[in-house]
Design a protein around this motif. Sequence first.
Motif, PDB file in Angstrom:
ATOM      1  N   GLN A  37      14.727   6.554   3.489  1.00  0.00           N
ATOM      2  CA  GLN A  37      14.411   5.217   3.522  1.00  0.00           C
ATOM      3  C   GLN A  37      13.723   4.566   4.798  1.00  0.00           C
ATOM      4  O   GLN A  37      13.052   3.958   5.053  1.00  0.00           O
ATOM      5  CB  GLN A  37      15.621   4.045   3.017  1.00  0.00           C
ATOM      6  CG  GLN A  37      15.994   4.288   1.584  1.00  0.00           C
ATOM      7  CD  GLN A  37      17.036   3.354   1.271  1.00  0.00           C
ATOM      8  OE1 GLN A  37      18.076   2.877   1.952  1.00  0.00           O
ATOM      9  NE2 GLN A  37      17.305   3.124  -0.080  1.00  0.00           N
ATOM     10  N   VAL A  38      14.418   5.139   5.893  1.00  0.00           N
ATOM     11  CA  VAL A  38      14.010   4.830   7.121  1.00  0.00           C
ATOM     12  C   VAL A  38      12.794   5.864   7.719  1.00  0.00           C
ATOM     13  O   VAL A  38      11.573   5.799   7.991  1.00  0.00           O
ATOM     14  CB  VAL A  38      14.831   5.287   8.224  1.00  0.00           C
ATOM     15  CG1 VAL A  38      14.495   5.242   9.911  1.00  0.00           C
ATOM     16  CG2 VAL A  38      16.075   4.306   8.364  1.00  0.00           C
ATOM     17  N   GLN A  42       7.490   2.972   3.978  1.00  0.00           N
ATOM     18  CA  GLN A  42       6.368   2.262   3.450  1.00  0.00           C
ATOM     19  C   GLN A  42       6.653   2.290   2.033  1.00  0.00           C
ATOM     20  O   GLN A  42       5.973   1.546   1.273  1.00  0.00           O
ATOM     21  CB  GLN A  42       4.999   3.187   3.512  1.00  0.00           C
ATOM     22  CG  GLN A  42       4.997   4.417   2.738  1.00  0.00           C
ATOM     23  CD  GLN A  42       5.818   5.550   3.495  1.00  0.00           C
ATOM     24  OE1 GLN A  42       6.398   5.444   4.583  1.00  0.00           O
ATOM     25  NE2 GLN A  42       5.239   7.057   3.153  1.00  0.00           N
ATOM     26  N   LEU A  43       7.656   2.784   1.244  1.00  0.00           N
ATOM     27  CA  LEU A  43       7.927   2.899   0.166  1.00  0.00           C
ATOM     28  C   LEU A  43       8.800   1.452  -0.220  1.00  0.00           C
ATOM     29  O   LEU A  43       9.604   1.061   0.875  1.00  0.00           O
ATOM     30  CB  LEU A  43       8.728   4.050  -0.338  1.00  0.00           C
ATOM     31  CG  LEU A  43       8.044   5.171  -0.218  1.00  0.00           C
ATOM     32  CD1 LEU A  43       9.010   6.498  -0.915  1.00  0.00           C
ATOM     33  CD2 LEU A  43       6.722   5.410  -0.889  1.00  0.00           C
ATOM     34  N   ILE A  98       0.326  11.847  -8.186  1.00  0.00           N
ATOM     35  CA  ILE A  98       0.167  10.685  -7.856  1.00  0.00           C
ATOM     36  C   ILE A  98       0.759   9.452  -8.641  1.00  0.00           C
ATOM     37  O   ILE A  98       0.761   9.767  -9.834  1.00  0.00           O
ATOM     38  CB  ILE A  98      -1.580  10.309  -7.946  1.00  0.00           C
ATOM     39  CG1 ILE A  98      -2.275  11.627  -7.515  1.00  0.00           C
ATOM     40  CG2 ILE A  98      -1.746   9.252  -7.787  1.00  0.00           C
ATOM     41  CD1 ILE A  98      -2.084  11.677  -6.034  1.00  0.00           C
ATOM     42  N   GLY A  99       1.373   8.658  -7.924  1.00  0.00           N
ATOM     43  CA  GLY A  99       1.946   7.710  -9.017  1.00  0.00           C
ATOM     44  C   GLY A  99       2.380   6.396  -8.203  1.00  0.00           C
ATOM     45  O   GLY A  99       2.299   6.329  -6.787  1.00  0.00           O
ATOM     46  N   ARG A 100       3.086   5.364  -8.744  1.00  0.00           N
ATOM     47  CA  ARG A 100       3.445   4.220  -8.102  1.00  0.00           C
ATOM     48  C   ARG A 100       5.117   4.094  -8.279  1.00  0.00           C
ATOM     49  O   ARG A 100       5.550   3.410  -7.887  1.00  0.00           O
ATOM     50  CB  ARG A 100       2.895   2.990  -8.858  1.00  0.00           C
ATOM     51  CG  ARG A 100       1.343   2.808  -8.390  1.00  0.00           C
ATOM     52  CD  ARG A 100       0.726   1.894  -9.384  1.00  0.00           C
ATOM     53  NE  ARG A 100       1.347   0.594  -8.888  1.00  0.00           N
ATOM     54  CZ  ARG A 100       0.900  -0.823  -9.476  1.00  0.00           C
ATOM     55  NH1 ARG A 100       0.210  -0.797 -10.217  1.00  0.00           N
ATOM     56  NH2 ARG A 100       1.525  -1.606  -8.732  1.00  0.00           N
ATOM     57  N   ARG A 144       8.992   2.295  -5.472  1.00  0.00           N
ATOM     58  CA  ARG A 144       7.787   1.956  -5.998  1.00  0.00           C
ATOM     59  C   ARG A 144       6.779   1.775  -4.770  1.00  0.00           C
ATOM     60  O   ARG A 144       7.208   1.586  -3.612  1.00  0.00           O
ATOM     61  CB  ARG A 144       8.025   0.750  -6.837  1.00  0.00           C
ATOM     62  CG  ARG A 144       8.681   0.980  -7.971  1.00  0.00           C
ATOM     63  CD  ARG A 144       8.599  -0.427  -8.794  1.00  0.00           C
ATOM     64  NE  ARG A 144       9.558  -0.195  -9.965  1.00  0.00           N
ATOM     65  CZ  ARG A 144      10.734  -0.405 -10.169  1.00  0.00           C
ATOM     66  NH1 ARG A 144      11.477  -0.983  -8.994  1.00  0.00           N
ATOM     67  NH2 ARG A 144      11.423  -0.311 -11.349  1.00  0.00           N
ATOM     68  N   VAL A 145       5.585   1.884  -5.220  1.00  0.00           N
ATOM     69  CA  VAL A 145       4.296   1.664  -4.016  1.00  0.00           C
ATOM     70  C   VAL A 145       3.301   0.533  -5.010  1.00  0.00           C
ATOM     71  O   VAL A 145       3.286   0.929  -6.058  1.00  0.00           O
ATOM     72  CB  VAL A 145       3.535   2.844  -3.395  1.00  0.00           C
ATOM     73  CG1 VAL A 145       4.621   3.644  -2.456  1.00  0.00           C
ATOM     74  CG2 VAL A 145       3.120   3.725  -4.499  1.00  0.00           C
ATOM     75  N   PRO A 146       2.646   0.033  -4.124  1.00  0.00           N
ATOM     76  CA  PRO A 146       1.713  -1.046  -4.725  1.00  0.00           C
ATOM     77  C   PRO A 146       0.545  -0.468  -5.220  1.00  0.00           C
ATOM     78  O   PRO A 146       0.005  -0.815  -6.279  1.00  0.00           O
ATOM     79  CB  PRO A 146       1.397  -1.907  -3.695  1.00  0.00           C
ATOM     80  CG  PRO A 146       1.853  -1.391  -2.200  1.00  0.00           C
ATOM     81  CD  PRO A 146       2.942  -0.311  -2.619  1.00  0.00           C
ATOM     82  N   GLN A 147       0.155   0.762  -4.724  1.00  0.00           N
ATOM     83  CA  GLN A 147      -1.126   1.321  -5.001  1.00  0.00           C
ATOM     84  C   GLN A 147      -0.805   2.827  -5.561  1.00  0.00           C
ATOM     85  O   GLN A 147       0.189   3.387  -4.761  1.00  0.00           O
ATOM     86  CB  GLN A 147      -2.184   1.459  -4.095  1.00  0.00           C
ATOM     87  CG  GLN A 147      -2.496  -0.081  -3.468  1.00  0.00           C
ATOM     88  CD  GLN A 147      -3.308  -0.781  -4.741  1.00  0.00           C
ATOM     89  OE1 GLN A 147      -3.970  -0.024  -5.627  1.00  0.00           O
ATOM     90  NE2 GLN A 147      -3.409  -2.207  -4.948  1.00  0.00           N
TER      91      GLN A 147
END
Length: 199
Positions: A37-38, A42-43, A98-100, A144-147
């Motif tokens: 997580q560190v 960005q996730l 590729i994913g979110r 999760r990621v926004p894009q």
Amino acid sequence: MVSRTTGTGSPVRRMFAAVLPPAELVTSLGDRLDPLQVRWSQLRWTDAAGWHLTLAFMARVDAGQYDRLVENLTGVSARTARFDISLAGAGAFPAPPIGRNLWLGVYDPTDSLTRLAAETRRAVARSGVRTPDQKFTAHLTLARVPQPTDLSPQAAVLDEWSFGPWPVDELALVESQLGQGREGRPRYLVTDRFRLAEH
């Protein structure tokens, strides 16, 4: 056997039926994830308190459907013997790599979780509640990621991990309260627990 907790009392609820990992597994997985997580800040990492394996998602459960839903899930749990699963493998939705959504997979050697998901979805449908028409893929969402993003580096690390086995001995009905948790994340409230059969 059903264990009940009072929900929000809203006439319309957003809910899902799920298997919840045991506390000791949540702690162990959380400890392993701390450095990642560190490393990958960005996730948007999910809260450990909300980790679950979704069996059936219900965007709308009306008050008049709720008791029938509980009755039907009680029947499913009474007919389903307890079984063991593990967390193993990793990937990304919707089009790996590729994913979110970054997730850990499930090792279900007897297909018991898959069968429980199918029975649960049928029980939900008999209650008059709609579920998305999607193929069941057992997974625990970790981030999760926004894009859409190439999540292959993260998935490669997680793919080496394994947690369990642990006994699945209950099915949970959970209310999802959007925007009520930390940083506007959903808050999950378990409203009913259904014990699986011992044999």
